[in-house]
Design an enzyme around this catalytic site. Structure first.
Site, PDB file in Angstrom:
ATOM      1  N   HIS A   1       0.846  -1.186   0.000  1.00  0.00           N
ATOM      2  CA  HIS A   1       0.000   0.000   0.000  1.00  0.00           C
ATOM      3  C   HIS A   1       0.883   1.239   0.000  1.00  0.00           C
ATOM      4  CE1 HIS A   1       0.092  -1.038   4.520  1.00  0.00           C
ATOM      5  NE2 HIS A   1       1.004  -0.126   4.300  1.00  0.00           N
TER       6      HIS A   1
HETATM    7  P1  TYD Z   1      -2.346  -3.044   8.023  1.00  0.00           P
HETATM    8  O1  TYD Z   1      -1.911  -1.639   7.907  1.00  0.00           O
HETATM    9  O2  TYD Z   1      -3.415  -3.505   7.101  1.00  0.00           O
HETATM   10  O3  TYD Z   1      -1.090  -4.007   7.856  1.00  0.00           O
HETATM   11  P2  TYD Z   1      -0.141  -4.122   6.595  1.00  0.00           P
HETATM   12  O4  TYD Z   1       0.987  -3.179   6.855  1.00  0.00           O
HETATM   13  O5  TYD Z   1       0.354  -5.509   6.472  1.00  0.00           O
HETATM   14  O6  TYD Z   1      -0.959  -3.691   5.429  1.00  0.00           O
HETATM   15  O7  TYD Z   1      -2.812  -3.311   9.498  1.00  0.00           O
HETATM   16  C1  TYD Z   1      -3.199  -4.581   9.947  1.00  0.00           C
HETATM   17  C2  TYD Z   1      -4.188  -4.431  11.099  1.00  0.00           C
HETATM   18  O8  TYD Z   1      -3.600  -3.732  12.177  1.00  0.00           O
HETATM   19  C3  TYD Z   1      -5.447  -3.693  10.715  1.00  0.00           C
HETATM   20  O9  TYD Z   1      -6.535  -4.355  11.350  1.00  0.00           O
HETATM   21  C4  TYD Z   1      -5.302  -2.325  11.355  1.00  0.00           C
HETATM   22  C5  TYD Z   1      -4.379  -2.580  12.513  1.00  0.00           C
HETATM   23  N1  TYD Z   1      -3.465  -1.436  12.780  1.00  0.00           N
HETATM   24  C6  TYD Z   1      -3.737  -0.571  13.822  1.00  0.00           C
HETATM   25  O10 TYD Z   1      -4.734  -0.707  14.552  1.00  0.00           O
HETATM   26  N2  TYD Z   1      -2.874   0.462  14.052  1.00  0.00           N
HETATM   27  C7  TYD Z   1      -1.775   0.656  13.295  1.00  0.00           C
HETATM   28  O11 TYD Z   1      -0.995   1.609  13.547  1.00  0.00           O
HETATM   29  C8  TYD Z   1      -1.503  -0.232  12.209  1.00  0.00           C
HETATM   30  C9  TYD Z   1      -0.304  -0.058  11.321  1.00  0.00           C
HETATM   31  C10 TYD Z   1      -2.386  -1.274  11.985  1.00  0.00           C
END
Ligand code: TYD
Length: 152
Positions: A63
């Site tokens: 992303h």
């Molecule tokens: P996500 O950003 O989708 O992970 P990736 O980097 O692999 O795309 O986040 C995964 C999960 O964690 C999602 O349910 C949201 C949660 N999350 C938070 O609550 N706070 C945060 O700061 C981050 C980065 C993720």
């Protein structure tokens, strides 16, 4: 200027992305690395999260962010971060606890090749806001094109 913020950093050929060598203070009692937020980073972190226990073949990230700046350090183990500005792409190995990777906004990133013991720490310039994410690569490319036509 960003380049002046980091004592020792190199560009990777992707807009604004820099690999930063942080100090490594060796000591028979154990090594220590450090960064001071307002002095060594181009932003003051509002949030820190860390990624760990990633099965080896899995990919995180995939992303981009509209506004967020990030600074990544693999504080244990190793992983590879692929960074892409819509024009150029590079792979950066984060394989030592004194190497950081700065990501400005509007960089597509993929985090992969995690070693079984990897702990990837991410400092972020803003609190978590899912609306700030760009999760579709075509949408990312459209935003890059808009950005480049506004700021040629
Ligand atoms: P996500 O950003 O989708 O992970 P990736 O980097 O692999 O795309 O986040 C995964 C999960 O964690 C999602 O349910 C949201 C949660 N999350 C938070 O609550 N706070 C945060 O700061 C981050 C980065 C993720």
């Amino acid at each position: 200027m960003l380049e002046e913020k980091f004592v020792s950093s190199i560009e990777v050929g992707v807009r604004g992305v820099r690999v930063v060598e942080l100090p490594r203070i060796e000591d028979p009692r154990g090594n220590l690395s450090v960064m001071e937020f307002e002095k060594d980073l181009p932003f003051v972190p509002a949030r820190c999260f860390w990624i760990y226990n990633v099965p080896g073949h899995h990919v995180r990230g995939e992303h981009s962010h509209r506004r967020l700046e990030q600074f990544l350090v693999c504080v244990k183990g190793a992983c590879v971060i692929t960074v892409d500005d819509g024009r150029n792409r590079a792979d950066v190995a984060l394989d030592r606890p004194n190497r950081g990777l700065y990501l400005p906004p509007l960089i597509w990133d993929m985090m992969h090749q995690f070693s079984h013991d990897a702990v990837l720490m991410v400092l972020a310039s803003e609190r978590y806001d899912p609306a700030e994410y760009i999760r579709n690569y075509d949408e990312f490319l459209q935003l890059i094109n808009q950005y480049e036509s506004t700021f040629p």
